[in-house]
Motif scaffolding. Structure first.
Motif, PDB file in Angstrom:
ATOM      1  N   ARG A   1      28.569  55.975  59.542  1.00  0.00           N
ATOM      2  CA  ARG A   1      29.740  55.167  59.880  1.00  0.00           C
ATOM      3  C   ARG A   1      30.580  55.853  60.964  1.00  0.00           C
ATOM      4  O   ARG A   1      30.605  57.086  61.064  1.00  0.00           O
TER       5      ARG A   1
ATOM      6  N   PRO B   1      34.302  53.633  53.008  1.00  0.00           N
ATOM      7  CA  PRO B   1      34.891  52.410  53.558  1.00  0.00           C
ATOM      8  C   PRO B   1      36.413  52.338  53.447  1.00  0.00           C
ATOM      9  O   PRO B   1      37.043  51.595  54.198  1.00  0.00           O
TER      10      PRO B   1
ATOM     11  N   THR C   1      42.969  55.264  50.088  1.00  0.00           N
ATOM     12  CA  THR C   1      43.014  54.221  51.112  1.00  0.00           C
ATOM     13  C   THR C   1      43.805  54.681  52.332  1.00  0.00           C
ATOM     14  O   THR C   1      44.962  55.095  52.223  1.00  0.00           O
TER      15      THR C   1
ATOM     16  N   ALA D   1      26.264  55.748  54.926  1.00  0.00           N
ATOM     17  CA  ALA D   1      27.686  56.108  54.884  1.00  0.00           C
ATOM     18  C   ALA D   1      27.998  57.189  55.911  1.00  0.00           C
ATOM     19  O   ALA D   1      29.035  57.156  56.589  1.00  0.00           O
TER      20      ALA D   1
END
Length: 479
Positions: free
Chosen positions: A294, A185, A163, A291
């Motif tokens: 992005r 993401p 993250t 993906a």
């Protein structure tokens, strides 16, 4: 008997032994639990790329799959259930890494040595280790100097929180197209390093609601669905097994998929393969291309020249600062067998038997190594359908060899060198003009000599038919 490995091949072999009345066998498993590749590959998004109703044992249909393409944990649980249901679990010895196999010419049996020093004796050995279990890492200068988390997709570090991190993915194979959409993401920046663009087909995945699963429990419906899937996928082999020109239909599907999902012409150009479709594994995904489109994801097609403590440098001289590196660089396929210590008749080492390349008779037996059987051995891999079908055919053939021993009261069977050579000559003659060697294509299917040692060059029903019965004349019986 000793079975090495507890994935689909090992569990399937054990079940058939037990059903045939053989109970004196053990499964030696190097890890702490069963499952093979479905235990090891626990990366985000890991799932089957063959419909689950076909990627399962024919004798243990599962109408309860949650999706058309089941996720890793569900497949792992399926294997656990099969092992328990068929009474295989008590036969498994965990933490038993096999380090050596040696044939005793006098005793007509095998000595098996494990990493903890234990030795076992067995009349026969079944190697069910598969091909996709030794991670392959690229030889890049400075790779060992990187200071952040760095791991292979088959050894996913779940303690590494991605993250908000700058993540680099090296490799764009079957695993990467599954985990890249999962980590894109959450990463602050994701840089994907692509050496070769893969051909991608859309993934016709969908959740199977409870009502559908209940219907599939009705007598015959799950079996009918399996048959339908089998023949639908088997039709894809026409371009592989008959004529590479028939692959054009698959190429049109892939190009249409790329056109629809990647509106940026420059990105689309870099994602368009420059080789005949099918020469490398055709991948399926409906979320990989989105993906890559992005804003926080970039695709690098320049080769990597160096890895530094906190960055990766490409051939264009650009330095990419990264916090984490994930290697999606596949496995050592031919090395899975050749690096083992296996000594056969008269001291013959497997490396010497295979000095000109890995080969076996129907991918199952190798001359000079009596009563040693390989499951998913040389040239039994597939590019179009479920490899579990091949495993079951090979297990049946091993059982036929054991029945031959029982009928003749011989101690061992050893495939004759001339039978093995003739089989592999026919194999090469079929493989050479087909898609895997088209246009000088290079892939993990080929060994260092450019010879395809991985793929079966025909239809799976053909392999099934050829492994129904053992030809006694192809084997030497040892009494």
């Amino acid at each position: 008997m000793v079975i090495i490995g507890s994935g689909f091949a090992g569990i399937g072999m054990a079940i058939r032994l037990k059903q045939a009345g053989f109970h004196d066998f053990v499964i030696l498993e190097k890890a702490a639990e069963l499952g093979g590749t479905w235990r090891d590959n626990a990366y985000p998004g890991c799932a089957c790329d063959v419909p689950s109703h076909l990627y399962s044992y024919s004798f243990a249909l599962n109408p309860g799959w949650s999706r058309m393409f089941a996720p890793q944990q569900e497949i792992h649980n399926y294997l656990r259930t099969c092992a328990d249901t068929y009474g295989i679990t008590p036969h498994i010895r965990y933490g038993k890494q096999v380090t050596a196999l040696e044939y005793d010419d006098g005793g007509r049996d095998w000595s098996i040595t494990t990493g903890d020093g234990e030795r076992l004796r067995a009349n026969a050995v079944v190697s069910a280790i598969g091909a996709l279990h030794i991670p392959s890492f690229p030889e890049i200068s400075g790779r060992e100097l990187f200071r952040g988390p760095a791991f292979h997709s088959a050894q996913w570090d779940h303690s590494a929180d991605l993250t908000g991190k700058r993540v680099a993915v090296i490799g764009t194979g079957a695993s990467a197209v599954q985990f890249v959409p999962q980590i894109a993401p959450v990463a602050s920046r994701l840089t994907v390093f692509q050496r070769t663009a893969p051909w991608l087909h859309p993934k016709p995945d969908l959740a199977l609601p409870p009502r559908t699963r209940r219907l599939l429990r009705l007598p015959g419906l799950a079996r009918a669905m399996r048959y339908g899937l089998y023949w639908a996928l088997e039709s894809r082999a026409l371009g592989f097994a008959v004529d590479p020109r028939l692959m054009k239909a698959h190429e049109k599907v892939a190009l249409k998929h790329l056109q629809e999902q990647v509106p940026d012409p420059e990105l689309r150009r870099r994602l368009t393969p420059d080789y005949l479709i099918g020469c490398k594994r055709i991948l399926i995904s409906s979320d990989y291309y989105p993906a890559l489109a992005r804003e926080n994801v970039s695709l690098v097609t320049d080769a990597i020249t160096e890895i530094r403590p906190r960055s990766i440098v490409d051939a264009a001289g650009a330095e990419h600062e990264v916090d984490v590196i994930v290697y999606g660089t596949g496995f050592k396929v031919t090395d899975a067998l050749t690096e083992q210590r296996i000594v056969g008749r008269d001291g013959l080492k497997i490396q010497d038997a295979w000095q000109d390349g890995v080969e076996a008779y129907y991918g199952i037996t190798t001359s000079g190594f009596p009563n040693l059987f390989f499951l998913l051995g040389p040239n039994t891999g597939l590019g179009h359908t479920s490899v579990v079908f091949m495993i079951e055919s090979q297990v049946h053939y091993v059982m036929e060899c054991l029945r031959l021993l029982s009928r003749t009261r011989a101690r061992a069977v050893d495939v004759r060198p001339d039978a093995q050579r003739a089989f592999n000559r026919r194999l090469r003659a079929r493989l050479d003009p087909l898609v895997w060697n088209a246009g000088g294509c290079r892939s993990w299917y080929l060994d260092e000599h450019g010879v395809n040692r991985t793929i079966w060059p025909g239809f799976t029903f053909e392999y099934w038919a050829r492994t129904r019965k053992v030809k006694p004349g192809a084997f030497e019986l040892i009494y």
